[in-house]
Write an enzyme that holds these catalytic residues in place. Structure first.
Site, PDB file in Angstrom:
ATOM      1  N   CYS A  26      12.165   4.007  61.116  1.00  0.00           N
ATOM      2  CA  CYS A  26      11.037   3.266  61.661  1.00  0.00           C
ATOM      3  C   CYS A  26      11.408   2.638  62.999  1.00  0.00           C
ATOM      4  O   CYS A  26      10.653   2.730  63.978  1.00  0.00           O
ATOM      5  CB  CYS A  26      10.597   2.185  60.672  1.00  0.00           C
ATOM      6  SG  CYS A  26       9.099   1.300  61.156  1.00  0.00           S
ATOM      7  N   CYS A  27      12.573   2.001  63.063  1.00  0.00           N
ATOM      8  CA  CYS A  27      13.054   1.414  64.314  1.00  0.00           C
ATOM      9  C   CYS A  27      13.208   2.479  65.394  1.00  0.00           C
ATOM     10  O   CYS A  27      12.892   2.244  66.568  1.00  0.00           O
ATOM     11  CB  CYS A  27      14.393   0.716  64.094  1.00  0.00           C
ATOM     12  SG  CYS A  27      14.301  -0.856  63.210  1.00  0.00           S
ATOM     13  N   CYS A  86       9.771  -7.404  64.665  1.00  0.00           N
ATOM     14  CA  CYS A  86       8.503  -7.051  64.035  1.00  0.00           C
ATOM     15  C   CYS A  86       8.210  -8.025  62.888  1.00  0.00           C
ATOM     16  O   CYS A  86       9.120  -8.491  62.203  1.00  0.00           O
ATOM     17  CB  CYS A  86       8.548  -5.623  63.511  1.00  0.00           C
ATOM     18  SG  CYS A  86       8.634  -4.365  64.812  1.00  0.00           S
ATOM     19  N   CYS A  96       9.605  -7.593  59.306  1.00  0.00           N
ATOM     20  CA  CYS A  96      11.070  -7.561  59.221  1.00  0.00           C
ATOM     21  C   CYS A  96      11.718  -8.846  59.720  1.00  0.00           C
ATOM     22  O   CYS A  96      12.931  -8.878  59.973  1.00  0.00           O
ATOM     23  CB  CYS A  96      11.609  -6.368  60.011  1.00  0.00           C
ATOM     24  SG  CYS A  96      11.021  -4.776  59.397  1.00  0.00           S
ATOM     25  N   CYS A 126      19.016  -2.486  65.247  1.00  0.00           N
ATOM     26  CA  CYS A 126      17.885  -1.559  65.198  1.00  0.00           C
ATOM     27  C   CYS A 126      18.160  -0.255  65.938  1.00  0.00           C
ATOM     28  O   CYS A 126      17.328   0.645  65.929  1.00  0.00           O
ATOM     29  CB  CYS A 126      16.629  -2.217  65.777  1.00  0.00           C
ATOM     30  SG  CYS A 126      16.790  -2.712  67.493  1.00  0.00           S
TER      31      CYS A 126
END
Length: 234
Positions: free
Chosen positions: A118-119, A201, A204, A229
């Site tokens: 995702c990162c 984010c 997170c 990340c």
């Protein structure tokens, strides 16, 4: 590229943050960029760049689509105060759509691998676009931020991206940064006043307690040694 290193080393010798950044602005012929996520460190550098109208330094941000409303507000207030615009880079649409369709909206809680994927989609891919052709990448990294950053230098060469990273806040403490923002009347993210120190984010990031580590609020469900990340991994 050696002449770039020489210029940056001379910039390091300048007595103030403003003078360091002005030296870079005035002496490097080519693309110089600064990446901001609107945390307090980045707001320090944004003030030093924008208050001096250093037009040879491009300020950009990575809009992941999952940041806090307070972060967008800080972005807006920064542009308003300095009468300048911050360039935004976004995740690739198809990769993001495929990732969410396959894994769900919050798969980063399920595994480190999915969180890193995702990162990668939301941050690393747009970052690489932003850094295309850049000679120097200015960052708000500080050695105090995590164990992984204690050995960093103010001037480093990123061999993967073939550019120099300039970390002018490396020796700043958290208090140094907030003192600077207060003295200069610079905007900062209001989440900092609610216990959020390192802000990424929204899904997170959480507030931390006084006894917790600086980055305890980032990916708090993971092992401490994995809390990066991918933007600054060598």
């Amino acid at each position: 590229m050696n002449h770039i290193r020489e210029i940056l080393q001379k910039a390091v010798e300048q007595p103030t943050l403003e003078q360091k950044l002005k030296y870079v602005n005035d002496h490097i012929q080519g693309k110089v960029v600064f990446s901001t996520s609107f945390g307090f460190e980045d707001q320090v550098i944004s003030h030093a760049i924008m208050s001096q109208k250093l037009k040879n330094i491009e300020t950009f941000t990575l809009d992941t689509g999952r940041v806090f409303n307070e972060t967008y507000s800080t972005w807006y207030r920064t542009e308003l105060k300095y009468k300048d615009k911050i360039k935004a880079y976004y995740p690739p649409t198809k990769e993001l759509e495929d990732f969410v369709s396959k894994n769900g909206i919050n798969p980063f809680y399920d595994s480190v691998e999915l969180r890193k994927e995702c990162c990668h989609i939301r941050k690393v891919i747009p970052l690489n676009r932003a850094l295309e052709g850049a000679l120097v990448w200015i960052t708000g990294l500080r050695s105090e931020q995590s164990n992984n950053r204690h050995q960093m230098q103010e001037v480093e060469f990123d061999s993967q991206r073939e550019l120099y990273k300039f970390n002018p806040l490396l020796d700043f403490t958290t208090q140094d940064c907030f003192d600077y923002l207060k003295q200069n009347g610079a905007p900062y993210n209001p989440l900092h006043d609610k216990g959020f120190i390192s802000i990424g984010c929204a899904p997170c990031t959480r507030a931390i307690k006084e006894t917790e580590d600086f980055r305890a609020g980032r990916w708090w469900w993971e092992d401490e040694s994995k809390k990066e990340c991918g933007l600054h991994i060598k």
